[in-house]
Scaffold this motif. Structure first.
Motif, short mmCIF file in Angstrom:
data_model
loop_
_atom_site.label_atom_id
_atom_site.label_comp_id
_atom_site.label_asym_id
_atom_site.label_seq_id
_atom_site.Cartn_x
_atom_site.Cartn_y
_atom_site.Cartn_z
N ASP A 160 0.57 -1.03 -0.15
CA ASP A 160 -0.21 0.16 -0.27
C ASP A 160 0.75 1.33 0.31
O ASP A 160 1.90 1.15 0.44
CB ASP A 160 -1.02 -0.03 0.87
CG ASP A 160 -2.16 1.13 0.61
OD1 ASP A 160 -2.46 1.45 0.06
OD2 ASP A 160 -2.32 1.25 2.09
N GLU A 216 1.73 4.48 -4.22
CA GLU A 216 1.32 2.77 -3.96
C GLU A 216 2.09 2.73 -5.82
O GLU A 216 2.38 1.39 -5.31
CB GLU A 216 0.15 3.28 -5.07
CG GLU A 216 -1.35 4.13 -4.23
CD GLU A 216 -1.62 3.11 -3.42
OE1 GLU A 216 -1.31 1.86 -3.30
OE2 GLU A 216 -2.86 3.07 -2.26
N LYS A 220 -0.45 -7.74 -3.97
CA LYS A 220 -2.52 -7.32 -3.81
C LYS A 220 -1.56 -6.22 -3.10
O LYS A 220 -1.22 -5.60 -2.12
CB LYS A 220 -2.88 -8.33 -2.79
CG LYS A 220 -3.23 -9.91 -3.27
CD LYS A 220 -3.52 -11.09 -2.53
CE LYS A 220 -4.09 -12.11 -2.55
NZ LYS A 220 -4.89 -13.21 -1.49
N THR A 221 -2.74 -4.59 -3.62
CA THR A 221 -2.31 -3.95 -4.24
C THR A 221 -4.02 -3.07 -3.79
O THR A 221 -5.08 -4.11 -4.53
CB THR A 221 -2.15 -3.42 -4.99
OG1 THR A 221 -2.11 -1.53 -4.50
CG2 THR A 221 -2.02 -3.31 -6.02
N ASP A 222 -4.18 -2.58 -3.48
CA ASP A 222 -5.96 -1.95 -3.56
C ASP A 222 -5.65 -0.62 -4.15
O ASP A 222 -7.27 0.54 -4.68
CB ASP A 222 -6.20 -1.40 -2.35
CG ASP A 222 -5.03 0.42 -1.08
OD1 ASP A 222 -4.41 0.34 -1.88
OD2 ASP A 222 -5.76 -0.11 -0.14
N SER A 223 -4.38 -0.71 -5.41
CA SER A 223 -4.86 0.50 -5.66
C SER A 223 -5.21 0.18 -7.81
O SER A 223 -3.79 -0.84 -8.44
CB SER A 223 -3.30 1.24 -5.86
OG SER A 223 -2.92 2.38 -7.12
N GLN A 224 -6.23 0.46 -8.32
CA GLN A 224 -5.90 -0.15 -9.58
C GLN A 224 -5.20 0.92 -10.14
O GLN A 224 -4.95 0.12 -11.40
CB GLN A 224 -7.74 -0.14 -9.78
CG GLN A 224 -8.25 -0.69 -11.10
CD GLN A 224 -8.05 -2.08 -11.25
OE1 GLN A 224 -8.44 -2.76 -10.73
NE2 GLN A 224 -7.13 -2.64 -12.53
N ILE A 253 -2.04 -1.31 -10.63
CA ILE A 253 -2.09 -2.18 -12.04
C ILE A 253 -2.38 -1.54 -13.03
O ILE A 253 -1.33 -2.19 -14.21
CB ILE A 253 -2.97 -3.01 -11.24
CG1 ILE A 253 -3.41 -3.44 -9.79
CG2 ILE A 253 -3.54 -4.21 -12.70
CD1 ILE A 253 -4.53 -4.62 -9.28
N HIS A 296 -6.12 -7.21 -7.36
CA HIS A 296 -6.17 -5.76 -6.47
C HIS A 296 -7.28 -6.65 -5.32
O HIS A 296 -7.67 -7.47 -5.49
CB HIS A 296 -7.35 -5.00 -7.60
CG HIS A 296 -8.03 -4.15 -6.63
ND1 HIS A 296 -9.16 -4.29 -6.53
CD2 HIS A 296 -7.54 -2.83 -7.13
CE1 HIS A 296 -10.31 -2.93 -5.58
NE2 HIS A 296 -8.63 -2.45 -6.23
N SER A 355 -9.76 -5.20 -2.12
CA SER A 355 -10.74 -3.75 -1.96
C SER A 355 -9.88 -3.15 -0.90
O SER A 355 -9.36 -4.02 0.38
CB SER A 355 -12.25 -4.20 -1.40
OG SER A 355 -12.73 -4.66 -2.83
N ASN A 385 -3.78 -5.89 3.47
CA ASN A 385 -4.12 -4.91 3.36
C ASN A 385 -3.82 -3.99 4.30
O ASN A 385 -3.87 -3.14 4.52
CB ASN A 385 -5.61 -4.74 2.46
CG ASN A 385 -5.40 -3.32 1.84
OD1 ASN A 385 -5.98 -2.45 2.26
ND2 ASN A 385 -4.52 -3.19 0.95
#
Length: 144
Positions: free
Chosen positions: A7, A49, A76-80, A83, A121, A123, A131
Motif C-alpha cells: 500500500d 502506490e 496484492k494492492t488496493d490501487s487499480q 495495476i 486488486h 478492496s 491490506n
C-alpha cells in the motif's frame, strides 16, 4: 505461491508539504515487511502506490536466496491505478506520463526477475488483514 500485500499513503496529498510512504507486508513477523518514505521531491498517493509495488518486487528478488520464491508471486494492492499503469503496455509510450520512472523501473525488474508476477486488486478498507497491515506500514512510512 508467494503473496505480498502493498500500500501507499500520502499525508497532505496534493499540497506542498505532502509526505508519501510505502508499506510492504509478507506476513506476521516476516523480516521482509517494510515501511519507508517515498524518495524525492514528488510526493503523492499515486507515486506511493506505484513505489510500493516496485519495492515489493525488489525485496522479493533481493531476498530470494534466504526466502525462496514460490512462483507465481502475487502482489496484492488496493490501487487499480498502480495495476493499470504497470500492466498496460501502452502506458509509458508518451513521455509525459506521471511516475514513468517508477513504471519503467518496475518493468525492468520484472523482465529480469526469473519468475511470474501477478498484480491482484484487493478492496481497500475492507478489513483484509494483509491490506490493513500494509496500509499501517505505509502510514508509518509517510510519517517518517
Amino acid at each position: 505461491m508467494t503473496t505480498v500485500y502493498v500500500d501507499g499513503s500520502c499525508l497532505n496529498n496534493g499540497l506542498p508539504n505532502a509526505s508519501a510512504g510505502v508499506g510492504i507486508y509478507f506476513g506476521p513477523g516476516d523480516p521482509r515487511n517494510f515501511s519507508g518514505k517515498v524518495y524525492g521531491n514528488l510526493q503523492s498517493s499515486s507515486r506511493a502506490e506505484l513505489d510500493a509495488v516496485r519495492r515489493a518486487l525488489a525485496v522479493t528478488v533481493s531476498n530470494k536466496d534466504s526466502y525462496p520464491v514460490v512462483s507465481p508471486v502475487t502482489i496484492k494492492t488496493d490501487s487499480q491505478y498502480a495495476i493499470d499503469s504497470l500492466t498496460n503496455p501502452d502506458v509509458g509510450k508518451a513521455t509525459n506520463v506521471p511516475n514513468l520512472d517508477i513504471i519503467n523501473d518496475f518493468r525492468r525488474q520484472y523482465q529480469g526477475c526469473g519468475f511470474t508476477v501477478y498484480l491482484a486488486h484487493v478492496s481497500g478498507h475492507a478489513d483484509n488483514p494483509g491490506n490493513n497491515a500494509a496500509h499501517n506500514l505505509a502510514i508509518q512510512g509517510a510519517r517518517s
